[in-house]
Design a protein around this motif. Structure first.
Motif, PDB file in Angstrom:
ATOM      1  N   TYR A  81       1.008  -1.178  -0.007  1.00 23.64           N
ATOM      2  CA  TYR A  81       0.052   0.112  -0.018  1.00 23.64           C
ATOM      3  C   TYR A  81       0.825   1.453   0.092  1.00 23.64           C
ATOM      4  N   SER A  82       2.205   1.149   0.391  1.00 24.20           N
ATOM      5  CA  SER A  82       2.849   2.389   0.380  1.00 24.20           C
ATOM      6  C   SER A  82       3.101   3.223  -0.775  1.00 24.20           C
ATOM      7  N   TYR A  83       2.885   2.810  -1.960  1.00 26.37           N
ATOM      8  CA  TYR A  83       2.878   3.834  -2.995  1.00 26.37           C
ATOM      9  C   TYR A  83       1.733   4.605  -2.937  1.00 26.37           C
ATOM     10  N   ILE A  84       0.559   4.322  -2.442  1.00 25.72           N
ATOM     11  CA  ILE A  84      -0.613   5.383  -2.599  1.00 25.72           C
ATOM     12  C   ILE A  84      -0.205   6.540  -1.503  1.00 25.72           C
ATOM     13  N   PRO A  85       0.044   6.299  -0.406  1.00 18.53           N
ATOM     14  CA  PRO A  85       0.365   7.639   0.429  1.00 18.53           C
ATOM     15  C   PRO A  85       1.689   8.415   0.094  1.00 18.53           C
ATOM     16  N   GLU A  86       2.670   7.538  -0.442  1.00 19.43           N
ATOM     17  CA  GLU A  86       4.003   8.369  -0.897  1.00 19.43           C
ATOM     18  C   GLU A  86       3.619   9.247  -2.164  1.00 19.43           C
TER      19      GLU A  86
ATOM     20  N   MET B 110     -13.448   8.657  -9.247  1.00 17.88           N
ATOM     21  CA  MET B 110     -13.755   9.582  -8.066  1.00 17.88           C
ATOM     22  C   MET B 110     -13.973   8.860  -6.963  1.00 17.88           C
ATOM     23  N   GLU B 111     -14.862   7.688  -6.931  1.00 21.12           N
ATOM     24  CA  GLU B 111     -15.177   6.980  -5.863  1.00 21.12           C
ATOM     25  C   GLU B 111     -13.944   6.088  -4.826  1.00 21.12           C
ATOM     26  N   TYR B 112     -13.119   5.673  -5.872  1.00 23.76           N
ATOM     27  CA  TYR B 112     -12.069   5.074  -5.428  1.00 23.76           C
ATOM     28  C   TYR B 112     -10.942   6.115  -4.892  1.00 23.76           C
ATOM     29  N   THR B 113     -10.935   7.338  -5.457  1.00 21.71           N
ATOM     30  CA  THR B 113     -10.105   8.473  -4.763  1.00 21.71           C
ATOM     31  C   THR B 113     -10.640   8.918  -3.336  1.00 21.71           C
ATOM     32  N   ILE B 114     -12.003   9.001  -3.346  1.00 18.78           N
ATOM     33  CA  ILE B 114     -12.484   9.350  -1.992  1.00 18.78           C
ATOM     34  C   ILE B 114     -12.036   8.415  -0.972  1.00 18.78           C
ATOM     35  N   ASN B 115     -12.172   6.993  -1.166  1.00 15.47           N
ATOM     36  CA  ASN B 115     -12.146   5.926  -0.223  1.00 15.47           C
ATOM     37  C   ASN B 115     -10.322   5.841  -0.065  1.00 15.47           C
ATOM     38  N   GLN B 116      -9.701   6.123  -0.970  1.00 23.01           N
ATOM     39  CA  GLN B 116      -8.237   6.217  -0.370  1.00 23.01           C
ATOM     40  C   GLN B 116      -7.923   7.413   0.399  1.00 23.01           C
ATOM     41  N   ILE B 117      -8.421   8.665   0.046  1.00 28.39           N
ATOM     42  CA  ILE B 117      -8.258   9.530   0.932  1.00 28.39           C
ATOM     43  C   ILE B 117      -8.379   9.526   2.392  1.00 28.39           C
TER      44      ILE B 117
ATOM     45  N   LYS C 150      -8.757   6.600   3.531  1.00 31.02           N
ATOM     46  CA  LYS C 150      -7.809   5.296   4.378  1.00 31.02           C
ATOM     47  C   LYS C 150      -6.505   6.140   4.608  1.00 31.02           C
ATOM     48  N   VAL C 151      -5.805   7.067   3.813  1.00 30.63           N
ATOM     49  CA  VAL C 151      -4.593   7.836   3.974  1.00 30.63           C
ATOM     50  C   VAL C 151      -4.719   8.322   5.281  1.00 30.63           C
ATOM     51  N   ARG C 152      -5.942   9.243   5.431  1.00 23.60           N
ATOM     52  CA  ARG C 152      -6.303  10.027   6.651  1.00 23.60           C
ATOM     53  C   ARG C 152      -5.982   9.303   7.998  1.00 23.60           C
ATOM     54  N   LYS C 153      -6.760   8.083   7.795  1.00 25.69           N
ATOM     55  CA  LYS C 153      -6.732   7.078   9.159  1.00 25.69           C
ATOM     56  C   LYS C 153      -5.399   6.284   9.531  1.00 25.69           C
ATOM     57  N   GLU C 154      -4.922   6.070   8.231  1.00 24.55           N
ATOM     58  CA  GLU C 154      -3.597   5.146   8.518  1.00 24.55           C
ATOM     59  C   GLU C 154      -2.270   5.916   8.444  1.00 24.55           C
ATOM     60  N   HIS C 155      -2.282   7.000   7.586  1.00 26.38           N
ATOM     61  CA  HIS C 155      -0.892   7.781   7.166  1.00 26.38           C
ATOM     62  C   HIS C 155      -1.048   9.217   7.637  1.00 26.38           C
ATOM     63  N   SER C 156      -1.218   9.562   8.592  1.00 27.87           N
ATOM     64  CA  SER C 156      -1.786  10.952   9.176  1.00 27.87           C
ATOM     65  C   SER C 156      -0.505  11.913   8.413  1.00 27.87           C
ATOM     66  N   SER C 157       0.696  11.728   8.357  1.00 26.51           N
ATOM     67  CA  SER C 157       1.726  12.751   7.914  1.00 26.51           C
ATOM     68  C   SER C 157       1.646  12.774   6.656  1.00 26.51           C
TER      69      SER C 157
ATOM     70  N   TYR D  43      -1.036  12.456   4.705  1.00 29.08           N
ATOM     71  CA  TYR D  43      -2.347  12.982   4.735  1.00 29.08           C
ATOM     72  C   TYR D  43      -2.204  14.353   4.646  1.00 29.08           C
ATOM     73  N   ALA D  44      -1.557  14.694   5.822  1.00 25.68           N
ATOM     74  CA  ALA D  44      -1.148  16.322   6.075  1.00 25.68           C
ATOM     75  C   ALA D  44      -0.608  17.011   4.785  1.00 25.68           C
ATOM     76  N   ARG D  45       0.634  16.166   4.442  1.00 24.56           N
ATOM     77  CA  ARG D  45       1.249  16.820   3.382  1.00 24.56           C
ATOM     78  C   ARG D  45       0.604  16.870   2.053  1.00 24.56           C
ATOM     79  N   ILE D  46      -0.181  15.821   1.815  1.00 19.88           N
ATOM     80  CA  ILE D  46      -0.873  15.837   0.463  1.00 19.88           C
ATOM     81  C   ILE D  46      -2.116  16.876   0.481  1.00 19.88           C
ATOM     82  N   MET D  47      -2.789  17.019   1.786  1.00 14.66           N
ATOM     83  CA  MET D  47      -3.790  17.966   1.603  1.00 14.66           C
ATOM     84  C   MET D  47      -3.402  19.265   1.786  1.00 14.66           C
TER      85      MET D  47
END
Length: 767
Positions: free
Chosen positions: A448-453, A508-515, A517-524, A526-530
């Motif tokens: 999964y690391s590719y998605i938050p990175e 669009m639906e998949y992207t919302i779901n990944q946002i 998931k990253v918010r819950k499991e990869h908070s740093s 998530y903050a950078r991406i937002m």
């Protein structure tokens, strides 16, 4: 009638007998490459007949200015030409002053060429009678090294058969080359320096505009009766340098010339160091010698085949087809360099230009995920992340805002460089294939690391594009997507292509779901991406509204999704009712007639059913397959593999087998009458999918590897390996049973025909 001059053989591509009309086709079929460079199978000696000269360096291109009748806002400035690079393979041969030229010889006998896929070399043999009645026998062997990927090697052996003769052999370099295709007949290369040292020669040249600096180099030596001959440097020309070996050969004597050559490029080295690097490559190469380098080549290919081979028992043509496809895929891309990608012609021709299409994400990534380390597939995804900024620029040129990203149809560096408006502006489904590849990579590898990175930023840019590209129709009370071209390029500028609309909704639906998931499991992350994307909750709510209310054209009469709004307005004449004299329609019909016809170039709605098969029932698949397949002409190389996979899923094995043969032997049998332009590299990954996903029924279901194995009646057995999450699983299917074998220390559980099967390490389990 398809061409059938290639001899059936499990491990080699073999041509016997010299035919001038087949030279260009064979130049494609016998092409060689090593991921860093490649070349068509042009003759080493001069050939005055019809030929398509082609040597290519990975990542080196020229931005040929777009040529159109009238300019359109947002139009790409250039078309990226895959450049014909300076020629290093040439060897001029004169016998008693007459040039060896197979086009002008009195006779050519015992002509044979072989591309040995198992060991990675190409060989050509012939006996020729020249116009001066001297008979010579030639055997030329060459390969492009996987061990030293800036180097290739040639062994050229010549024997005089019927008399003594004065022989002159001139291995040379030539940068005075042109492309087959050019918009303006621009000069693509500028030669800056030509030099030599003893038996080595160098041509320094750079591409115009893009300024890729290159050094084309060679070292040549000749041996007669165990004695090394002394060569001399020919007079230099403006773009040419050669080394000359002259010798009187007695009847029956054989001279052997070794030529090592290749390219050093500023993509990998300082431009000022290219000659020095070339010398080091030659030092290493000549220290080993031709035979030792060839042995290393064999060992390197043995390692590739150990993992990627598919064995088919009882069907030589099917076996040859799949190995040819796997071989060419590995010659094109080995995953070493994340700046590179898989061009649709690889190193076999110039058509299409660019280094990547959506083919990579839709067809190639599954092959590389399963046959190599997952890092190779990750590099292909990183390639798109690295070009996200350019994708945002591409969208901005077309009027999109706020970080919306439109990935290019064709690119070298992330910029769009495709020149057909109905594809450049309208074939936007390519965005969806890139998002799907991100999902597919995680589904298969569990990484999964590719998605938050990296991946989430790509998904956000794509979702923003779909949000802005959709239009609310008050008439339909739904969101529609207008003016597109789907995978079926035989319909342009149509509304509500089902495949495109479905991808947009899913993205669009998949992207919302990944946002989330990253918010819950990869908070740093998530903050950078937002922070970087400035994505707001309001924007996400708008996406949700669009994808929840997307319009999909549907026929109540046929109970199928319609390819696009106006599909049923067409005269629905099936392909089987078309006269054979009118096929292929892309060569026999006007474009106007094609666009008004119901004929489908490649799987369109069925492409969506392939990507998202778990969204639909088997009954839905069968209904859609039965409706659309009769209108499909398969004039895209990407079409038969999808149909083969789906026919196998529907248990229509004869049809699945027919489609498999078509995709695996598309080039070998020249189904589309165009192989002389180059091979269809990206569709070759679809051939692999036809066996592994089609006949083998491999899927990832509920995070578990699963199989529903089937076998064509023409086969006795078939076997393949896949690397699933660092477990090497070998599968062998016979008419009676399927066996599984895990190489490694891990005990894994898989599903076979819906039942759980436990696989202990290094123990064969029969099901």
């Amino acid at each position: 009638m398809n061409q059938e001059y290639i001899q059936p053989n499990e491990w080699s591509i073999i041509e016997e007998g010299f035919d001038r009309e087949k030279v260009k086709s064979s130049e494609s079929l016998f092409s060689i490459g090593n991921g860093a460079m490649g070349q068509r199978a042009n003759f080493e000696e001069h050939y005055s007949g019809k030929t398509f000269q082609g040597s290519y360096i990975a990542g080196v291109y020229y931005p040929d200015k777009t040529r159109v009748g009238w300019w359109k806002n947002g139009y790409p400035e250039y078309f990226a030409k895959v450049l014909n690079a300076p020629n290093w393979i040439g060897i001029n041969v004169f016998i008693n002053g007459v040039a060896l030229d197979l086009n002008t010889c009195k006779k050519v006998k015992n002509y044979r060429r072989e591309l040995n896929m198992k060991e990675g070399w190409y060989k050509r043999n012939f006996v020729a009678q020249l116009s001066n009645d001297v008979d010579v026998a030639v055997e030329a062997t060459r390969f492009l090294s996987l061990d030293i990927d800036e180097m290739g090697a040639i062994q050229y052996e010549l024997k005089v058969l019927n008399s003594d003769a004065a022989i002159k052999m001139t291995p040379y370099l030539d940068s005075g080359i042109t492309n087959e295709d050019s918009n303006w007949d621009d000069k693509f290369w500028n030669t800056t320096n030509i030099s030599s040292h003893r038996n080595r020669a160098f041509i320094e040249a750079h591409t115009m505009k893009t300024n890729f600096a290159t050094c084309t180099f060679m070292e040549a030596s000749a041996v007669l009766n165990g004695v090394k001959l002394q060569g001399k440097v020919c007079d230099k020309k403006e773009t040419w340098i050669g080394l000359e070996f002259e010798q009187l050969l007695k009847k029956g004597e054989k001279i052997t010339l070794h030529k090592f050559g290749g390219y050093t490029v500023s993509r990998n080295h300082k431009a000022s160091d290219l000659v020095d690097v070339a010398n080091k490559v030659l030092d290493k190469t000549t220290q080993l010698g031709f035979d030792a380098q060839l042995q290393k080549q064999k060992e390197a290919w043995a390692a590739i085949w150990k993992m990627s081979d598919i064995v088919i028992e009882g069907d030589v043509k099917a076996q040859q087809g799949i190995r040819f496809n796997i071989f060419q895929l590995n010659q094109t891309y080995l995953g070493k360099d994340s700046r590179l990608n898989i061009g649709p012609k690889g190193f076999t021709g110039e058509k299409y230009g660019g280094s990547t299409y959506w083919d990579t994400e839709a067809y190639c990534i599954p092959f590389y995920m399963a046959t190599k380390d997952q890092q190779v597939a990750r590099n292909l995804l990183k390639y798109r992340y690295d070009q996200l900024g350019k994708a945002i620029e591409n969208a901005k040129k077309l009027g999109f805002k706020n970080g919306a990203a439109l990935y290019p149809m064709v690119t070298m560096n992330g910029e769009e460089c495709h020149n057909e408006w109905e594809i450049t502006f309208e074939e936007i489904h390519r965005n969806g294939a890139i998002a799907f590849a991100i999902y597919n990579y995680y589904r298969y590898t569990g990484d999964y690391s590719y998605i938050p990175e990296m991946g989430l930023e790509v998904l956000i840019g794509i979702a923003r594009f779909w949000h802005q590209r959709a239009t609310f129709s008050s008439h339909k009370n739904k969101y529609v997507i207008l003016g597109v071209t789907g995978p079926n390029e035989y319909e342009n500028n149509i509304n509500n292509n089902w495949y495109t609309n479905y991808l947009a909704k899913w993205c669009m639906e998949y992207t919302i779901n990944q946002i989330e998931k990253v918010r819950k499991e990869h908070s740093s992350d998530y903050a950078r991406i937002m922070n970087d994307t400035q994505l707001s909750e309001t924007e996400i709510v708008e996406w949700n509204n669009v994808f929840s209310n997307m319009y999909f054209p549907f026929s109540d009469e046929y109970q199928v999704f319609l390819q696009q709004d106006g599909f049923l307005d067409k005269e629905l004449v099936r392909v089987q009712d078309l006269p054979k004299t009118e096929r292929p329609i892309n060569q026999k019909w006007s474009w106007d007639r094609i666009l008004r016809s119901p004929y489908i170039k490649q799987a369109d709605v069925l492409q969506g059913f392939y990507f998202f098969e778990d969204h639909f029932s088997i009954e839905q698949l069968e209904r859609h397959f039965d409706f659309y397949e009769p209108f499909t002409v398969h004039e895209s190389s990407l079409s038969p593999c999808v149909h083969s996979i789906q026919a196998a899923k529907l248990d229509r094995m004869e049809q699945a087998y027919t489609f498999y043969l078509r995709t695996s032997r598309l080039d070998l049998d020249d189904y589309n009458k165009e192989v002389e332009e180059g091979l269809h590299i990206t569709s070759m990954a679809g051939t692999w999918m036809s066996i592994v996903e089609g006949f083998g029924g491999m899927r990832i279901a509920e995070n578990t590897l699963s199989f529903t194995p089937k076998i064509p009646k023409q086969w006795e057995a078939y076997a393949f390996k896949i690397n699933f999450r660092n477990n090497i699983v070998k599968v062998r299917v016979t008419t009676k049973e399927t066996s599984f074998f895990v190489e490694g220390d891990t005990h894994i559980t898989i599903n076979v025909d819906g039942k759980k099967v436990n696989l202990p390490p290094f123990k064969e389990i029969n099901v």
